[in-house]
Design a protein around this motif. Structure first.
Motif, mmCIF file in Angstrom:
data_model
loop_
_atom_site.group_PDB
_atom_site.id
_atom_site.type_symbol
_atom_site.label_atom_id
_atom_site.label_comp_id
_atom_site.label_asym_id
_atom_site.label_seq_id
_atom_site.Cartn_x
_atom_site.Cartn_y
_atom_site.Cartn_z
ATOM 1 N N LEU A 32 0.916 -1.305 0.034
ATOM 2 C CA LEU A 32 0.052 -0.006 0.249
ATOM 3 C C LEU A 32 1.004 1.297 -0.032
ATOM 4 C CD1 LEU A 32 -2.939 -0.742 2.390
ATOM 5 C CD2 LEU A 32 -3.217 0.106 0.067
ATOM 6 N N ASP A 33 1.915 1.427 0.752
ATOM 7 C CA ASP A 33 2.845 2.411 0.888
ATOM 8 C C ASP A 33 3.489 2.431 -0.803
ATOM 9 O OD1 ASP A 33 3.123 3.942 3.069
ATOM 10 O OD2 ASP A 33 5.006 2.951 3.866
ATOM 11 N N ILE A 34 3.855 1.455 -1.370
ATOM 12 C CA ILE A 34 4.375 1.683 -2.532
ATOM 13 C C ILE A 34 3.163 2.044 -3.606
ATOM 14 C CG2 ILE A 34 5.271 0.278 -4.747
ATOM 15 C CD1 ILE A 34 6.713 -1.267 -2.678
ATOM 16 N N ALA A 35 2.035 1.705 -3.511
ATOM 17 C CA ALA A 35 0.994 2.078 -4.405
ATOM 18 C C ALA A 35 0.753 3.431 -4.129
ATOM 19 C CB ALA A 35 -0.257 1.086 -4.203
ATOM 20 N N GLU A 36 0.697 3.991 -2.879
ATOM 21 C CA GLU A 36 0.473 5.292 -2.558
ATOM 22 C C GLU A 36 1.296 6.466 -2.694
ATOM 23 O OE1 GLU A 36 -3.510 4.400 -0.015
ATOM 24 O OE2 GLU A 36 -1.643 4.751 0.922
ATOM 25 N N ARG A 37 2.509 6.184 -2.227
ATOM 26 C CA ARG A 37 3.813 7.058 -2.137
ATOM 27 C C ARG A 37 5.015 6.628 -2.897
ATOM 28 N NH1 ARG A 37 6.514 7.500 2.125
ATOM 29 N NH2 ARG A 37 6.465 5.592 3.302
#
Length: 580
Positions: free
Chosen positions: A454-459
């Motif tokens: 999720l971190d990769i997808a969002e940031r």
């Protein structure tokens, strides 16, 4: 887009007058002796009083044929016998892709519709507006189709989501071709040499030979690559990592087909404790609200504070531990001891919660013993680090059980993402190719891996980390990961899956077509183009299985040897024995 649409290109019909024509879609009657197929690109012109003409371009999204003059279903037999007069008429539905100038008026019934070619085709599909174009295959007309790199490299968007049936949709093949195209097409300019890729291999040893030419490559495939502006060669710079063999004290990589340019990866006990990797042992998407997760975080913090390197292993509370099973037994003993439980897990934790944690931790011994080592600490570099690796780093997981695969994926992504965060810059780019995304980031539940993804997808876009995720069912993947993907790709789908709202970007006709799509055919949706494009990508120029692997280029072997330990054995021979 030129306004001479009615003067150039083959005339294929006229705008239908018996069906509503709107600025966004219209029907055209196909002229006798002509034809239109799905995905053809057409263009027409609308004259306006006192203004310049409007050129309307679009893609064929449905085609129909009928007898005009027939009244009953049985009339078809009489018409076929020539006893009843009737006319066969074909018509095609056109979905508008571009209007120039942007005056959204419907085309006039009876207006000539022409097949778009050359610059008109490029304009209709917005290729002329793409400053950085990535070849992604050929359209149904056999001409190149492009992806806007701005929506791939983070300039205006990032991430790719690929869905399709396993073994039929060729998801991994398309992901590797797209990666190859990005690296070799020149869209990255001078940054291409520094850009990196991290690929997780989860099925067989198919991705371990990306640097070997495909022995099945023929002249026709080579020509298709040339038409896309790409060389038909394997990836030039690849490094492969594999886990050590189980119960092997030498740490030899657990692969059977590839013998050169491969290293073992593992984590030392000291690294496991210092980097706080224990939560990834429990990375099976269990609900984080379960109470035993409190014990996980408490034990993780205690090990980070008190574990010290000692003779290849670690020392905790004055006791030396030389292997992962030793560490597990030690932790369980401390938690089940009434005197030490409070120190390790907190006074509020009850016996049932401790037992739930202990059961799961003990079960991990068999799966993770070969990955978390105390006996290989003095060996050559063993950590997966894309910044110091080749352009393409392949991490082989296929011989690992599910728990171990999750651990490797979670820890590797966490490490790479933290490294990019510390660098604080989006350059160089790091592309992450991960299959079975629905396993690592399911829609329900929570886990450390899911949080990293999720971190990769969002940031990740701002940090230059681009996720190319593949899954059988996008409906079972965390919504925020799918919705943050600027590029969506669909191959062959199961009928039930195709009806899910996650595929609402596909027109009705394409939803039916994905049920029949053959391997190598993909439907690609990108923000620039209102209609997903049907593309066919060429057969891989690199080996996709051991039986296809030709000899790796000498330069590639030399770079692999020089980047590894100079005393390492390569395919059973030293560097001096390799016949360059």
């Amino acid at each position: 887009m030129s306004a001479v649409a009615d003067e150039t290109g083959e005339a294929v019909g006229r705008v239908l007058g018996t069906a509503d024509a709107t600025p966004l879609s219209f029907w055209t009657a196909v002229a006798p002796g002509s034809y239109l197929q799905l995905d053809d690109v057409v263009v027409t012109r609308r004259d306006l009083p006192g203004r310049e003409p409007v050129t309307i371009a679009g893609v064929v999204t449905q085609v129909r044929a009928r007898h005009e003059g027939a009244q009953f279903d049985s009339d078809v037999f009489a018409i076929a016998d020539g006893t009843l007069p009737a006319l066969v008429q074909e018509a095609a539905e056109i979905t508008t892709t571009r209007v120039d100038p942007e005056l959204y008026v419907p085309p006039s019934p009876g207006a000539v519709v022409r097949r778009a070619t050359g610059d008109l085709r490029a304009a209709a599909l917005h290729f002329d507006r793409m400053e950085k174009r990535v070849p992604m295959g050929t359209g149904r007309d056999g001409l190149p189709a492009f992806l806007n790199a701005d929506f791939l490299d983070g300039s205006r968007g990032a991430h790719v989501s690929i869905s399709g049936i396993s073994g039929v949709a060729t998801k991994t093949s398309f992901a590797t071709f797209l990666l190859y195209s990005v690296f070799r097409s020149g869209v990255l300019g001078g940054e291409a040499i520094n850009a990196k890729a991290l690929i997780f291999n989860v099925k067989g040893e198919d991705l371990l030979f990306l640097d070997h030419p495909n022995a099945r490559l023929d002249d026709d495939t080579t020509r298709r690559y040339a038409e896309l502006g790409l060389p038909a060669t394997p990836f030039p710079d690849v490094r492969v990592y594999a886990p050590p063999r189980a119960k092997d004290s030498s740490g030899a990589p657990d692969v059977s087909s590839r013998l050169t340019g491969i290293d073992s990866f593992y984590w030392t006990l000291a690294e496991f404790c210092e980097a706080r990797l224990l939560p990834y042992v429990f990375a099976d998407a269990d609900d984080e609200r379960q109470q035993y997760t409190m014990v996980v975080h408490a034990v993780t913090a205690h090990l980070a504070r008190h574990a010290q390197p000692a003779d290849g292993g670690i020392s905790v509370d004055g006791i030396r531990l030389g292997s992962y099973p030793d560490l597990v037994d030690f932790v369980v003993a401390r938690l089940t001891d009434e005197e030490t439980r409070g120190t390790w897990a907190g006074s509020a934790v009850n016996t049932g919660t401790v037992n739930a944690f202990a059961r799961r931790l003990i079960a991990s011994k068999k799966d993770l013993a070969r990955l978390i080592r105390g006996d290989l600490a003095e060996r050559r570099p063993h950590a997966i680090n894309t910044a110091e690796s080749a352009q393409v780093t392949v991490v082989d997981l296929h011989n690992l059980p599910d728990r171990a695969q999750r651990f490797v994926v979670g820890v590797t992504l966490k490490t790479e993402f933290e490294r990019k965060e510390k660098a604080g810059t989006a350059k160089p780019l790091l592309f992450v190719v991960l299959d079975e995304l629905n396993k690592y980031a399911p829609r329900e539940g929570s886990s450390p891996i899911k949080e990293v993804l999720l971190d990769i997808a969002e940031r990740g876009r701002s940090l230059g980390v681009i996720l190319i995720g593949a899954q059988q069912t996008a409906s079972e993947v965390e919504r925020r990961i799918v919705t943050n993907s600027a590029i969506r790709v669909v191959g062959r789908l199961d009928p039930a899956e195709a009806s899910r709202p996650e595929y609402g970007f596909l027109p009705p006709a394409q939803r039916q077509r994905v049920l029949l799509a053959k391997p190598g055919t993909m439907f690609v949706s990108q923000p620039d183009i209102p209609v997903p494009l049907c593309v066919e990508f060429p057969f891989p120029a690199w080996a996709t299985r051991p039986s296809e692997a030709g000899q790796a280029p000498s330069a590639t072997l030399r770079s692999i040897v020089q980047s590894a330990d100079p005393f390492a054995v390569v395919g059973g021979r030293s560097e001096d024995e390799i016949p360059f």
